[in-house]
Write an enzyme that holds these catalytic residues in place. Structure first.
Site, PDB file in Angstrom:
ATOM      1  N   ALA A 126      40.963  11.316 -28.578  1.00 51.56           N
ATOM      2  CA  ALA A 126      40.383  11.453 -29.922  1.00 51.56           C
ATOM      3  C   ALA A 126      39.115  10.591 -29.923  1.00 51.56           C
ATOM      4  O   ALA A 126      38.725  10.082 -28.877  1.00 51.56           O
ATOM      5  CB  ALA A 126      41.390  10.999 -30.960  1.00 51.56           C
ATOM      6  N   GLY A 164      39.309   7.089 -28.185  1.00 51.89           N
ATOM      7  CA  GLY A 164      39.573   7.230 -26.753  1.00 51.89           C
ATOM      8  C   GLY A 164      38.374   7.801 -26.008  1.00 51.89           C
ATOM      9  O   GLY A 164      37.991   7.301 -24.946  1.00 51.89           O
ATOM     10  N   SER A 219      46.667  17.768 -24.976  1.00 51.47           N
ATOM     11  CA  SER A 219      46.156  19.135 -24.861  1.00 51.47           C
ATOM     12  C   SER A 219      44.857  19.062 -24.060  1.00 51.47           C
ATOM     13  O   SER A 219      44.000  18.212 -24.336  1.00 51.47           O
ATOM     14  CB  SER A 219      45.904  19.731 -26.246  1.00 51.47           C
ATOM     15  N   ALA A 243      48.734   4.613 -33.246  1.00 48.83           N
ATOM     16  CA  ALA A 243      49.851   3.677 -33.070  1.00 48.83           C
ATOM     17  C   ALA A 243      51.137   4.257 -33.646  1.00 48.83           C
ATOM     18  O   ALA A 243      51.108   4.978 -34.624  1.00 48.83           O
ATOM     19  CB  ALA A 243      49.518   2.348 -33.754  1.00 48.83           C
ATOM     20  N   ASN A 245      46.154   0.088 -32.537  1.00 44.46           N
ATOM     21  CA  ASN A 245      46.483  -0.981 -33.489  1.00 44.46           C
ATOM     22  C   ASN A 245      47.990  -1.095 -33.617  1.00 44.46           C
ATOM     23  O   ASN A 245      48.570  -0.821 -34.658  1.00 44.46           O
ATOM     24  CB  ASN A 245      45.897  -0.653 -34.862  1.00 44.46           C
ATOM     25  N   SER A 282      38.550  -3.935 -31.430  1.00 44.39           N
ATOM     26  CA  SER A 282      37.891  -3.820 -32.723  1.00 44.39           C
ATOM     27  C   SER A 282      36.454  -3.377 -32.582  1.00 44.39           C
ATOM     28  O   SER A 282      35.784  -3.694 -31.604  1.00 44.39           O
ATOM     29  CB  SER A 282      37.921  -5.151 -33.471  1.00 44.39           C
ATOM     30  N   GLY A 316      35.515  -0.189 -34.341  1.00 46.15           N
ATOM     31  CA  GLY A 316      35.422   1.198 -34.785  1.00 46.15           C
ATOM     32  C   GLY A 316      34.877   2.102 -33.688  1.00 46.15           C
ATOM     33  O   GLY A 316      34.872   1.745 -32.515  1.00 46.15           O
ATOM     34  N   LYS A 344      44.665  -9.415 -33.137  1.00 41.37           N
ATOM     35  CA  LYS A 344      43.938  -8.281 -33.743  1.00 41.37           C
ATOM     36  C   LYS A 344      44.417  -8.045 -35.174  1.00 41.37           C
ATOM     37  O   LYS A 344      43.636  -7.736 -36.075  1.00 41.37           O
ATOM     38  CB  LYS A 344      44.120  -7.010 -32.899  1.00 41.37           C
ATOM     39  N   HIS A 351      42.815 -10.558 -37.294  1.00 46.01           N
ATOM     40  CA  HIS A 351      41.425 -10.102 -37.448  1.00 46.01           C
ATOM     41  C   HIS A 351      41.331  -9.109 -38.601  1.00 46.01           C
ATOM     42  O   HIS A 351      40.467  -9.217 -39.477  1.00 46.01           O
ATOM     43  CB  HIS A 351      40.938  -9.454 -36.142  1.00 46.01           C
ATOM     44  N   ASN A 352      42.232  -8.154 -38.621  1.00 47.50           N
ATOM     45  CA  ASN A 352      42.192  -7.144 -39.680  1.00 47.50           C
ATOM     46  C   ASN A 352      42.508  -7.751 -41.045  1.00 47.50           C
ATOM     47  O   ASN A 352      41.917  -7.362 -42.048  1.00 47.50           O
ATOM     48  CB  ASN A 352      43.159  -5.999 -39.367  1.00 47.50           C
ATOM     49  N   GLU A 355      39.497  -9.270 -42.132  1.00 44.38           N
ATOM     50  CA  GLU A 355      38.604  -8.150 -42.492  1.00 44.38           C
ATOM     51  C   GLU A 355      38.876  -7.702 -43.939  1.00 44.38           C
ATOM     52  O   GLU A 355      37.943  -7.501 -44.722  1.00 44.38           O
ATOM     53  CB  GLU A 355      38.858  -7.010 -41.496  1.00 44.38           C
TER      54      GLU A 355
HETATM   55  C1  6PG Z   1      38.509  -2.597 -36.344  1.00 40.68           C
HETATM   56  C2  6PG Z   1      39.116  -2.070 -37.618  1.00 40.68           C
HETATM   57  C3  6PG Z   1      39.971  -0.896 -37.302  1.00 40.68           C
HETATM   58  C4  6PG Z   1      40.265   0.031 -38.470  1.00 40.68           C
HETATM   59  C5  6PG Z   1      41.286  -0.519 -39.403  1.00 40.68           C
HETATM   60  C6  6PG Z   1      41.028  -0.188 -40.829  1.00 40.68           C
HETATM   61  O1  6PG Z   1      38.746  -3.769 -36.087  1.00 40.68           O
HETATM   62  O2  6PG Z   1      37.825  -1.865 -35.663  1.00 40.68           O
HETATM   63  O3  6PG Z   1      39.873  -3.042 -38.234  1.00 40.68           O
HETATM   64  O4  6PG Z   1      41.110  -1.368 -36.661  1.00 40.68           O
HETATM   65  O5  6PG Z   1      39.116   0.389 -39.102  1.00 40.68           O
HETATM   66  O6  6PG Z   1      42.497   0.076 -39.030  1.00 40.68           O
HETATM   67  O7  6PG Z   1      42.128  -0.562 -41.525  1.00 40.68           O
HETATM   68  P1  6PG Z   1      42.521   0.042 -42.915  1.00 40.68           P
HETATM   69  O8  6PG Z   1      42.533   1.532 -42.768  1.00 40.68           O
HETATM   70  O9  6PG Z   1      43.867  -0.515 -43.129  1.00 40.68           O
HETATM   71  O10 6PG Z   1      41.488  -0.414 -43.873  1.00 40.68           O
END
Ligand code: 6PG
Length: 478
Positions: free
Chosen positions: A11, A14, A35, A76, A102, A128, A130, A182, A185-186, A189
Site C-alpha cells: 500500500a 509500503g 495480490s 496493524a 503502528n 514515523s 507519513g 513510537k 511519539h504519537n 503528536e
Molecule cells: C506518524 C503518524 C502516523 C499516523 C497516525 C495518525 O508518526 O507518521 O503518527 O503514525 O499518521 O497513525 O494517527 P491518528 O489517525 O490516530 O490521528
C-alpha cells in the site's frame, strides 16, 4: 538471491518505503504483496527502481540474501500476524522479520517472543513521517535484539531522515521498545496538534482574524523557538481555500476529529504505569468530545459567555505563543516520563537523549527544540522531570505570566483550552509545596480505613473515625 532487503505489503506506506530503500546505494529490494496487482503497479510506475518482485512467499524468501531481512508494512492488527506466520514458514533461523506498522507494543512483545522460538529475529519498528517520510526519509524506532540490529541498522540508516549528519534511527531497546516509543511519539503528536488547535481557536475567536491571517502568524512563529513540522503544515492548512465554496478550507471541514488508536494506547498505557500524561489525555478527549455530534447539539444552547475581541491584539497573540510553548514543554516532559516508566517496567535500556535526537527529523513531531531535550539528558542523565532542566525551567519561567493569562482569558471568554489549562494545572501541581492529596488520604481513611502516613514520623496510621477518633498505628496498609 539478489536482494538484501524485502518489503511485504505494498500500500502507500509500503510502496514508498520500498522505493526509498531501492533509491539508496547498495540496496536491492524484494517486494511482495498479497495480490500481485499492486506489485505490478509499483513495477510499472517505477521502472527506475531495482525491485525483485515475488508472487509467492517462497519466491520472496528465495530472492533474499541471508540473513534474510523483510519489513512488513501492512495495516496493524490481524493482518500482521498472518504475514508473520507466512514469513516464519519460509524463513530460517537467523533471518529477520521487521514489523514497520503502528503495532501496539504489547503485541510486539508477544510476537517477538513467539518468533524468537523459531530462531528467527523479530523487530518491531516504529516508523514515523507519513507517506512522504516513508519515501524521502522517516524517523525510525526499531526494537528487537542487538543481533538483528547489526544487520538491520545499516539498512535503516540508509533510508532514515538525516539531521546534522546523523540518521534519525537508533536501536531503541529489546522487543517492544521501538513500538512503545513510537506510541509515545504519537501521544505527543496528539498533544502538539491539539495545542496548535487551541492556539488557533483562541486567536480566531479572540481577535477575529481570518484563517489566512492566522496562517501568517504561524509562519512567523515557525521562524522562532516553536519551529516544527506541525506548525509549518498548520499554516498551509489554514491558508488553503476550498475549491467548491471559495471559503477557507478549515471552515468547511467537519469539526469531528478522527483517530486510529495510538493516542488512546498512550493514555491507557500511561494510566497503567501511573504516569500523568494529562496533556496527551486531554488531547485524546478533545477528539472524543468533537466526535459526539448528538451531545454537542443538545448542549449547544447551554449558557456561557461569547468571546469578545481582546484589546491588545499583538500582546494577546504573543501570550498565546508563549502559552503554547510552555504547554508543549509539559507535553514532552510527560511523554518522557512515560518512556522512563515504560523502560523500567519492561526492562528496556532506552537512551532518552537519543530518542529526542531521532525525533529531530523525519517524524511528525520533528521540531527545533528537540535538540534541547537531548542536551538536557546529556547534561543530567538522571533528570527526573524534563521541565526541571534549566533550559526548560527558563522557558516556563518566561512564559508563565502569559500562560496563566491565556488560560484565564480562555475561561472568561468561554473558549475551550483543555491542553493549555491541564498543562498549567499539572505544572502547578508538580511545584506545589503541599497538595490536597493529604485530604484525599484522610477521606480514604475515614470511609475505608485505608490508612495514611504522617509527615513527621515513620509508620502507617489510622484514625478511629467511628470510635473515639484517636489515632492508632496500623500494621497492614491497603
Ligand atoms: C506518524 C503518524 C502516523 C499516523 C497516525 C495518525 O508518526 O507518521 O503518527 O503514525 O499518521 O497513525 O494517527 P491518528 O489517525 O490516530 O490521528
Amino acid at each position: 538471491p539478489s536482494a538484501n532487503i524485502g518489503v511485504v505489503g505494498l500500500a502507500v506506506m509500503g510502496s514508498n518505503l520500498a522505493r526509498n530503500l531501492a533509491s539508496r546505494e547498495g540496496n536491492t529490494v524484494a517486494i511482495f504483496n498479497r495480490s500481485y496487482e499492486k506489485t505490478e503497479t509499483l513495477l510499472t510506475e517505477h521502472p527506475e527502481a531495482e525491485f525483485v518482485p515475488a508472487k509467492t512467499y517462497e519466491e520472496f524468501a528465495a530472492s533474499l540474501q541471508k540473513p534474510r531481512t523483510a519489513i512488513i508494512m501492512v495495516q496493524a492488527g490481524r493482518g500482521t500476524d498472518a504475514v508473520i506466520d507466512a514469513l516464519t514458514e519460509v524463513f530460517e533461523p537467523g533471518d529477520i522479520i521487521v514489523d514497520g506498522g503502528n503495532a501496539l507494543f504489547t503485541d510486539t512483545i508477544r510476537r517477538e517472543k513467539a518468533v524468537r522460538e523459531t530462531g528467527i529475529n523479530f523487530v518491531g519498528a516504529g516508523i514515523s513521517g507519513g507517506e512522504e517520510g516513508a519515501l524521502l526519509g522517516p524517523s525510525i524506532m526499531p526494537g528487537g535484539s542487538a543481533e538483528a540490529w547489526e544487520t538491520l541498522g545499516p539498512i535503516l540508516k540508509s533510508i532514515a531522515a538525516v539531521v546534522d549528519g546523523e540518521p534519525c534511527v537508533t536501536h531503541v531497546g529489546t522487543d517492544g521498545a521501538g513500538h512503545f516509543v513510537k506510541m509515545i511519539h504519537n501521544g505527543i503528536e496528539y498533544a502538539d496538534m491539539q495545542l496548535i488547535g487551541e492556539a488557533y481557536d483562541l486567536i480566531r475567536r479572540g481577535t477575529g482574524k481570518s484563517p489566512a491571517e492566522i496562517a501568517d502568524i504561524f509562519t512567523e512563529w515557525n521562524k522562532g523557538e516553536l519551529e516544527s513540522y506541525l506548525i509549518e503544515i498548520t499554516a498551509e492548512v489554514l491558508r488553503q481555500v476550498d475549491e467548491k465554496t471559495g471559503k477557507p478550507l478549515v471552515d468547511v471541514i467537519l469539526d469531528q476529529a478522527g483517530s486510529k488508536g495510538t493516542g488512546v494506547w498512550t493514555v491507557q498505557t500511561a494510566l497503567d504505569l501511573g504516569i500523568p500524561v494529562s496533556g496527551i489525555a486531554e488531547a485524546v478527549f478533545a477528539r472524543s468530545v468533537s466526535s459526539k455530534p448528538a451531545q454537542r447539539a443538545a448542549a449547544s444552547a447551554l449558557p456561557g459567555p461569547t468571546a469578545s475581541p481582546v484589546e491588545n491584539v499583538d500582546a494577546f497573540i504573543e501570550g498565546v505563543r508563549q502559552a503554547l510553548y510552555a504547554s508543549k514543554v509539559i507535553a514532552y516532559s510527560q511523554g518522557f516520563d512515560a518512556i522512563v516508566a515504560g523502560a523500567e517496567q519492561y526492562n528496556w535500556d532506552i537512551k532518552k537523549g537519543d530518542i529526542a535526537k531521532i525525533w529531530r527529523g523525519g517524524c511528525i513531531i520533528r521540531a527545533r527544540f528537540l535538540n534541547r531535550i537531548t542536551d538536557a539528558y546529556a547534561e543530567n542523565p538522571g533528570l527526573v522531570s524534563l521541565v526541571t532542566a534549566p533550559f526548560f525551567t527558563d522557558v516556563v519561567t518566561q512564559a508563565q505570566d502569559s500562560w496563566r493569562n491565556v488560560v484565564a482569558d480562555a475561561a472568561h471568554a468561554g473558549i475551550p483550552a483543555p491542553v493549555f489549562a491541564s498543562s498549567l494545572s499539572y505544572y502547578d501541581s508538580l511545584r506545589a509545596d503541599r497538595l490536597p492529596a493529604a485530604l484525599t488520604q484522610g477521606q480514604r481513611d475515614f470511609f475505608g480505613a485505608h490508612t495514611y502516613k504522617r509527615v513527621d514520623m515513620e509508620g502507617t496510621f489510622h484514625t478511629l473515625w467511628s470510635g473515639d477518633r484517636t489515632e492508632i498505628e496500623s500494621v497492614d496498609s491497603h
